[in-house]
Design a protein around this motif. Structure first.
Motif, PDB file in Angstrom:
ATOM      1  N   THR A 115      53.018  46.168  44.906  1.00 25.07           N
ATOM      2  CA  THR A 115      53.085  46.645  46.286  1.00 25.07           C
ATOM      3  C   THR A 115      53.472  45.524  47.238  1.00 25.07           C
ATOM      4  OG1 THR A 115      51.373  48.278  45.819  1.00 25.07           O
ATOM      5  CG2 THR A 115      51.800  47.791  48.122  1.00 25.07           C
ATOM      6  N   ALA A 142      58.223  53.200  50.997  1.00 25.77           N
ATOM      7  CA  ALA A 142      57.118  52.242  50.988  1.00 25.77           C
ATOM      8  C   ALA A 142      55.778  52.956  50.888  1.00 25.77           C
ATOM      9  CB  ALA A 142      57.164  51.381  52.249  1.00 25.77           C
ATOM     10  N   VAL A 145      55.304  54.015  47.358  1.00 24.41           N
ATOM     11  CA  VAL A 145      54.956  52.901  46.477  1.00 24.41           C
ATOM     12  C   VAL A 145      53.473  52.571  46.601  1.00 24.41           C
ATOM     13  CG1 VAL A 145      55.277  50.431  46.090  1.00 24.41           C
ATOM     14  CG2 VAL A 145      57.263  51.907  46.419  1.00 24.41           C
ATOM     15  N   VAL A 146      52.962  52.529  47.839  1.00 26.46           N
ATOM     16  CA  VAL A 146      51.544  52.227  48.051  1.00 26.46           C
ATOM     17  C   VAL A 146      50.666  53.289  47.384  1.00 26.46           C
ATOM     18  CG1 VAL A 146      49.730  52.020  49.785  1.00 26.46           C
ATOM     19  CG2 VAL A 146      51.955  50.944  50.169  1.00 26.46           C
ATOM     20  N   THR A 149      50.959  52.907  43.410  1.00 24.65           N
ATOM     21  CA  THR A 149      50.295  51.761  42.795  1.00 24.65           C
ATOM     22  C   THR A 149      48.813  51.676  43.144  1.00 24.65           C
ATOM     23  OG1 THR A 149      51.007  50.367  44.654  1.00 24.65           O
ATOM     24  CG2 THR A 149      52.410  50.405  42.702  1.00 24.65           C
ATOM     25  N   ARG A 150      48.419  52.308  44.275  1.00 25.92           N
ATOM     26  CA  ARG A 150      47.020  52.329  44.716  1.00 25.92           C
ATOM     27  C   ARG A 150      46.376  50.942  44.632  1.00 25.92           C
ATOM     28  NH1 ARG A 150      46.492  57.265  41.741  1.00 25.92           N
ATOM     29  NH2 ARG A 150      45.188  56.241  40.199  1.00 25.92           N
ATOM     30  N   PRO A 151      46.878  49.999  45.425  1.00 27.92           N
ATOM     31  CA  PRO A 151      46.323  48.636  45.368  1.00 27.92           C
ATOM     32  C   PRO A 151      44.861  48.597  45.808  1.00 27.92           C
ATOM     33  CG  PRO A 151      47.727  48.899  47.291  1.00 27.92           C
ATOM     34  CD  PRO A 151      47.908  50.135  46.458  1.00 27.92           C
ATOM     35  N   SER A 254      62.867  50.782  45.505  1.00 24.13           N
ATOM     36  CA  SER A 254      61.603  51.523  45.450  1.00 24.13           C
ATOM     37  C   SER A 254      61.518  52.394  44.204  1.00 24.13           C
ATOM     38  CB  SER A 254      61.447  52.396  46.702  1.00 24.13           C
ATOM     39  OG  SER A 254      62.469  53.384  46.761  1.00 24.13           O
ATOM     40  N   PRO A 257      58.860  51.110  40.891  1.00 23.48           N
ATOM     41  CA  PRO A 257      57.513  51.596  40.542  1.00 23.48           C
ATOM     42  C   PRO A 257      57.537  52.963  39.859  1.00 23.48           C
ATOM     43  CG  PRO A 257      57.525  50.689  42.758  1.00 23.48           C
ATOM     44  CD  PRO A 257      58.953  50.764  42.315  1.00 23.48           C
ATOM     45  N   SER A 279      53.733  60.938  44.621  1.00 25.06           N
ATOM     46  CA  SER A 279      54.295  59.687  45.120  1.00 25.06           C
ATOM     47  C   SER A 279      55.688  59.456  44.553  1.00 25.06           C
ATOM     48  CB  SER A 279      53.376  58.520  44.754  1.00 25.06           C
ATOM     49  OG  SER A 279      52.085  58.706  45.289  1.00 25.06           O
TER      50      SER A 279
END
Length: 296
Positions: A115, A142, A145-146, A149-151, A254, A257, A279
């Motif tokens: 991310t 974006a 992507v967030v 990936t779930r940071p 993008s 991911p 997503s």
């Protein structure tokens, strides 16, 4: 521009042009580059327990250097000072980008590292675009992507700094690769950059491999990553950036991911949840809108 006769026609069918053909070829190249990159990363990760991220990156750089030098056959003595400048910068950026990203993944995990790294191409897309629709697509991608990936929160500031360094390197990689492709014919510039990047990793790789003796399987995985995640994308990206604008390349990144999630599902058995599929759909939709609405 339409002529008067064309304007009178009730239905105007799209006419294929060299420019459109170049753009579509660039899109196919970027997709192939991303897929190769993610498959190589999945294979390379299998060698982490034996030689670690730095060992995998070192072997990757060496294999990429040998492969690209054999393909590009750069005439180094014929390079001018103007041609050497982006080649040297790209070599340094390429080496730093891979090492910083793999080190960040080792400290803060794949989700947060990916991310943060995506901020690089996102910045290129936002800075270079002059169309509102491209800005909207970049923001939507974006967000996807967030969500994908779930940071997770972390206090490892060194890992965060490494991931942000990888983001800066990725943005620089896009712009420098485009410059190299314009200033040097064929794959000469790409091959020279890969060769210099491989030289930078000689002392690092020797130290790491002495401390962590590799097995044949680990070397094979790292070598496969060198071909699929370094040599192939490095060459294809240079060719693609001759056909598509830098901001469009930034948006299309993008898709990585998404490809990583699919490769993880197919090769590593990592199942996807409903939110992850949504997503992926959002990222793909953002890229489709950017492609369909693109102007000359």
């Amino acid at each position: 521009m339409q002529t008067t006769a064309q304007a009178r026609q009730p239905v105007a069918l799209p006419v294929p042009t060299a420019e459109n053909g170049g753009r579509y070829a660039g899109i196919a190249m970027m997709f192939g580059s991303g897929l190769s990159n993610q498959v190589g990363a999945a294979i390379g990760s299998l060698a982490f327990p034996v030689i670690g991220p730095a060992g995998v990156v070192a072997v990757r750089q060496w294999i990429a250097a040998v492969a690209l030098l054999a393909v590009g056959r750069p005439r180094l003595r014929a390079f001018t000072r103007r041609q050497w400048q982006p080649v040297l910068l790209l070599a340094a950026v390429f080496a730093t980008m891979n090492l910083s990203l793999y080190s960040a993944i080792d400290r803060i995990g794949l989700g947060l590292a990916v991310t943060l790294e995506f901020l690089g191409p996102l910045a290129v897309a936002l800075a270079a675009s002059r169309r509102v629709v491209d800005l909207g697509c970049a923001v939507a991608a974006a967000a996807g992507v967030v969500a994908l990936t779930r940071p997770q929160p972390t206090t490892d500031y060194v890992g965060i700094g490494l991931a942000l360094l990888a983001a800066v390197c990725w943005a620089s990689y896009i712009l420098l690769n485009r410059s190299v492709g314009r200033r040097l014919p064929g794959a000469e510039g790409t091959a020279a950059s890969a060769g210099l990047s491989g030289l930078l990793f000689v002392p690092i790789g020797i130290v790491v491999l002495i401390q962590h003796p590799p097995t044949p399987a680990a070397l094979g995985c790292a070598a496969a990553a060198g071909i699929l995640s370094s040599a192939v994308p490095f060459l294809i990206d240079m060719l693609a950036l001759r056909r598509v604008p830098a901001h469009f390349f930034g948006i299309f990144m993008s898709i990585n991911p998404v490809l990583a999630a699919v490769v993880g599902l197919v090769f590593l058995g990592q199942n996807l949840q409903v939110l992850e599929w949504l997503s992926i759909a959002a990222i793909v939709a953002a890229n489709v809108v950017s492609v369909v609405t693109a102007r000359r």
